[in-house]
Design a protein around this motif. Structure first.
Motif, mmCIF file in Angstrom:
data_model
loop_
_atom_site.group_PDB
_atom_site.id
_atom_site.type_symbol
_atom_site.label_atom_id
_atom_site.label_comp_id
_atom_site.label_asym_id
_atom_site.label_seq_id
_atom_site.Cartn_x
_atom_site.Cartn_y
_atom_site.Cartn_z
ATOM 1 N N LYS A 22 -30.658 -10.258 -16.574
ATOM 2 C CA LYS A 22 -29.601 -11.099 -17.146
ATOM 3 C C LYS A 22 -28.484 -11.295 -16.134
ATOM 4 N N ALA A 23 -28.113 -10.210 -15.436
ATOM 5 C CA ALA A 23 -27.064 -10.310 -14.427
ATOM 6 C C ALA A 23 -27.448 -11.320 -13.353
ATOM 7 N N GLU A 24 -28.742 -11.324 -12.957
ATOM 8 C CA GLU A 24 -29.192 -12.280 -11.943
ATOM 9 C C GLU A 24 -29.009 -13.715 -12.435
ATOM 10 N N ARG A 25 -29.421 -13.991 -13.686
ATOM 11 C CA ARG A 25 -29.305 -15.359 -14.206
ATOM 12 C C ARG A 25 -27.851 -15.810 -14.253
ATOM 13 N N LEU A 26 -27.000 -14.959 -14.782
ATOM 14 C CA LEU A 26 -25.585 -15.322 -14.888
ATOM 15 C C LEU A 26 -24.972 -15.523 -13.505
ATOM 16 N N ALA A 27 -25.300 -14.613 -12.554
ATOM 17 C CA ALA A 27 -24.714 -14.705 -11.223
ATOM 18 C C ALA A 27 -25.171 -15.968 -10.505
ATOM 19 N N ARG A 28 -26.427 -16.360 -10.673
ATOM 20 C CA ARG A 28 -26.906 -17.586 -10.025
ATOM 21 C C ARG A 28 -26.151 -18.803 -10.562
ATOM 22 N N THR A 29 -25.942 -18.823 -11.872
ATOM 23 C CA THR A 29 -25.196 -19.942 -12.467
ATOM 24 C C THR A 29 -23.780 -19.997 -11.926
ATOM 25 N N LEU A 30 -23.109 -18.841 -11.886
ATOM 26 C CA LEU A 30 -21.723 -18.797 -11.402
ATOM 27 C C LEU A 30 -21.644 -19.166 -9.925
ATOM 28 N N SER A 31 -22.620 -18.722 -9.117
ATOM 29 C CA SER A 31 -22.614 -19.048 -7.690
ATOM 30 C C SER A 31 -22.788 -20.544 -7.453
ATOM 31 N N ALA A 36 -17.972 -20.789 -3.077
ATOM 32 C CA ALA A 36 -16.992 -20.118 -2.214
ATOM 33 C C ALA A 36 -16.564 -18.761 -2.761
ATOM 34 N N ASP A 37 -16.834 -18.500 -4.045
ATOM 35 C CA ASP A 37 -16.418 -17.237 -4.658
ATOM 36 C C ASP A 37 -17.445 -16.149 -4.298
ATOM 37 N N PRO A 38 -17.034 -15.097 -3.577
ATOM 38 C CA PRO A 38 -18.007 -14.075 -3.163
ATOM 39 C C PRO A 38 -18.474 -13.170 -4.310
ATOM 40 N N ARG A 39 -17.718 -13.117 -5.389
ATOM 41 C CA ARG A 39 -18.019 -12.143 -6.436
ATOM 42 C C ARG A 39 -19.366 -12.393 -7.119
ATOM 43 N N PRO A 40 -19.696 -13.632 -7.526
ATOM 44 C CA PRO A 40 -21.028 -13.849 -8.121
ATOM 45 C C PRO A 40 -22.172 -13.541 -7.164
ATOM 46 N N ARG A 41 -21.951 -13.792 -5.864
ATOM 47 C CA ARG A 41 -22.999 -13.515 -4.878
ATOM 48 C C ARG A 41 -23.230 -12.005 -4.727
ATOM 49 N N LEU A 42 -22.142 -11.231 -4.803
ATOM 50 C CA LEU A 42 -22.293 -9.776 -4.721
ATOM 51 C C LEU A 42 -23.039 -9.246 -5.951
ATOM 52 N N ILE A 43 -22.714 -9.799 -7.119
ATOM 53 C CA ILE A 43 -23.424 -9.392 -8.339
ATOM 54 C C ILE A 43 -24.892 -9.786 -8.238
#
Length: 654
Positions: A22-31, A36-43
């Protein structure tokens, strides 16, 4: 209607631990929304790593580390990803960078500790655990003390913790840490009291319960230790610390096959840890798996060539397991810089190798070098043995014993084998344990533990004032603890703790029907055999020839006293006589025990029971004479021993 606004970034981060997909799906959407936001990429990278795809996480993390080199969390994730793709050295460097940037990064310290354990980097693991202990403390003094305990600096931690616990008597962690100091100082009874108090304050603490289990094991109360360990293992069945303690407890209880199986499992799980390999070697040796033991010790010497315990494990098999190449390697190691413990064990190991090769002078020099280091490590004997023997004789007079005749527990099951270590007691135990009425257990610690408690309560005065009910209770307490080790349902069991000769009087009071066998050997042979043996613990007297002489005379004085004041209470068996006339001596011994002769006792070497002493391999073969006079090759170096023995050097049979 109230609408709750959910922060998508926080939701993605929260999903990492329990639901990384789930974290992967959400982080891909946010990225994709904000590249430019590094936080979703780190997640996203963390989720990929947790999903077992570190190679996919690595490019993301490398980009983030280049862009934000001071981000500790990024370095932590990068370190784990690098380890995950087999680049462990680079990964460790990134983890070190993470804690350098943020010394309070507990997850990075935990990762460092776990990886250090996996490869047996003891000092690195200890430093990481010390940092975690400091971070976990809720008071600066407690943090400093916790760090010192983790670094094995108990002498420095002790005064800090005593002061803290006086000021905070209901602080569970303070009590737990002070208990760790007591365990290090071998005041185990005080540790148990503190830990039970701490557990009453914090019943859910896994650390306190584990430390209590460890304290109980240190007190040789293995069954109680396993009871405390059970809920911890149920929650974490793969925890290596829990499994290691479980194996040790099972070994103490005599379930050697189960103990070896657990050690084998740990060796498979942590193939790069030399300490785990050595533990497996010890367990395999006890279980009679000689070839498995050799392989385990050999593996440890490959993983950590300087590891003295592995070399001593091979040498201590006493089957000539060391080769010319091993000798050359050990010489090279001793010629360099080594920790004292490794130097001590390597000295004994190379000494054994040189003795086998016929170089008595070289072997003795190495034994003496190892003994000097052991004396520092374990402490010198520094005891007035003559005064102790005098006190025993003063207390246990014929009148004193007669007044208490018939008291204590009437159980006739125990057979105590006493004497000096390396005097043939393991051989006698193996012979007797081959009789269908007798079960061999091990060197049981329970008489010594009982004596320790009686000493704290007044010693000789406490014994002299004990009522018949108290003597019986002490006897029943001993029997209850000892019977945990009895698995075969036989009429008698053996307690082979050699130092129990010092407690013959108490044994006569609390289990008066027990049989006591004194196994006696020529003092020059027995004492030198002890001198060249590195014991796992205790036997502090054995690392100095003059101490050995004093201890042997102490032993003779006490046994002779009981021969005089309680005729028939002790049966003395001379080891040399057993070698010369095995059947005659075995028949005489069994008669003294009130048992019929059984021919199986003469084929003791066919008994496949576990043997836990350093003589384990020797008693798995028929009796041989070659060891009787081995000490004579070293006679030129043993003058202090002969001088210290005085008249008993020749009159020891009397």
């Amino acid at each position: 209607m109230l609408h709750v606004t959910t922060d998508p970034l926080a939701e993605a981060a929260a999903a990492l631990a329990a639901n990384p997909a789930k974290a992967e799906r959400l982080a891909r959407t946010l990225s994709s929304r904000d590249p430019a936001d590094p936080r979703p990429r780190l997640i996203l990278a963390s989720a990929l790593r947790r999903l077992g795809r570190p190679a996919h996480a690595l490019p993301i993390l490398l980009d983030l580390a280049r862009a934000w080199p001071k981000a500790a969390r990024t370095r932590y994730e990068l370190g784990l990803a690098l380890c995950g793709v087999g680049r462990g050295q680079e990964g460790d460097q990134q983890l070190d960078t993470a804690v350098a940037i943020d010394p309070r990064h507990a997850e990075a310290w935990r990762a460092i500790a776990d990886r250090a354990f996996a490869c047996g980097a003891v000092q690195r693991e200890r430093r990481a655990l010390a940092a975690l202990a400091r971070l976990d403390a809720d008071h600066p003094d407690l943090g400093r003390a916790a760090e010192l305990v983790a670094l094995d600096c108990h002498d420095e931690a002790d005064p800090i913790l005593r002061s803290f616990c006086r000021a905070h008597p209901h602080h569970a962690e303070g009590a737990r840490l002070l208990a760790a100091c007591h365990i290090a100082h071998r005041t185990v009874h005080a540790a148990e009291t503190l830990l039970r108090h701490a557990l009453s304050l914090d019943p859910q603490s896994k650390r306190i319960r584990f430390d209590l289990a460890h304290a109980l094991f240190a007190a040789r109360l293995a069954q109680q230790a396993l009871t405390e360990l059970a809920p911890l293992l149920a929650a974490e069945p793969d925890n290596p610390a829990y499994l290691n303690l479980q194996a040790a407890c099972l070994g103490l209880l005599g379930d050697d096959k189960a103990a070896e199986a657990i050690n084998a499992r740990l060796a498979e799980a942590f193939p790069a840890n030399p300490g785990v390999a050595v533990n497996h070697g010890h367990a395999a040796r006890t279980a009679g798996l000689r070839d498995t033991a050799i392989r385990a010790y050999r593996r440890a010497t490959i993983l950590a060539p300087h590891m003295g315990e592995a070399w001593w494990g091979l040498a201590n098999l006493k089957i000539g397991a060391l080769s010319d190449a091993d000798e050359a390697q050990m010489r090279g190691l001793l010629g360099g810089s080594l920790p004292a413990d490794d130097r001590m064990r390597l000295s004994y190991a190379l000494g054994r190798r040189l003795e086998d090769a016929g170089d008595a002078a070289g072997a003795f020099a190495l034994y003496a070098q190892g003994a000097a280091l052991a004396r520092v490590k374990f402490g010198g004997a520094d005891q007035d043995y003559a005064a102790q023997a005098h006190d025993v004789c003063q207390l246990y007079t014929p009148e004193f014993l007669a007044a208490r005749s018939g008291q204590g527990s009437p159980d006739a099951a125990p057979i105590f084998i006493v004497g000096l270590p390396r005097s043939g007691s393991t051989l006698v135990e193996q012979i007797l344990a081959s009789h269908p009425a007798i079960e061999g257990t091990m060197e049981l610690p329970y008489i010594g533990s009982l004596v320790g408690r009686i000493e704290r309560e007044g010693g000789a005065t406490r014994i002299a004032s004990a009522s018949p009910a108290q003597l019986r209770d002490w006897g029943e307490e001993y029997l209850a603890l000892a019977r945990v080790h009895c698995r075969l349902g036989r009429t008698h069991f053996i307690d082979k703790m050699p130092n129990n000769f010092r407690h013959i009087g108490l044994i006569r009071l609390i289990v008066p029907e027990a049989r006591i066998i004194d196994v006696r050997r020529n003092p020059m042979a027995a004492c030198f055999s002890g001198f060249k043996q590195l014991f796992a613990e205790g036997q502090e007297f054995s690392y100095d020839l003059e101490d050995l002489a004093a201890y042997y005379r102490h032993y003779l004085a006490i046994v002779r006293h009981f021969h005089a004041v309680a005729p028939g209470a002790v049966h003395t068996l001379v080891y040399e006589d057993l070698v010369d006339d095995t059947e005659g001596q075995v028949r005489s011994l069994l008669a003294a025990l009130g048992l019929p002769f059984d021919p199986a006792c003469l084929r003791f070497f066919e008994n496949d029971r576990a043997v836990r002493t350093v003589s384990s391999e020797q008693v798995r073969q028929p009796i041989y004479r070659s060891g009787l006079d081995q000490w004579r090759k070293f006679e030129p170096f043993l003058a202090p021993l002969a001088q210290g023995l005085g008249d008993d050097c020749t009159g020891w049979r009397a």
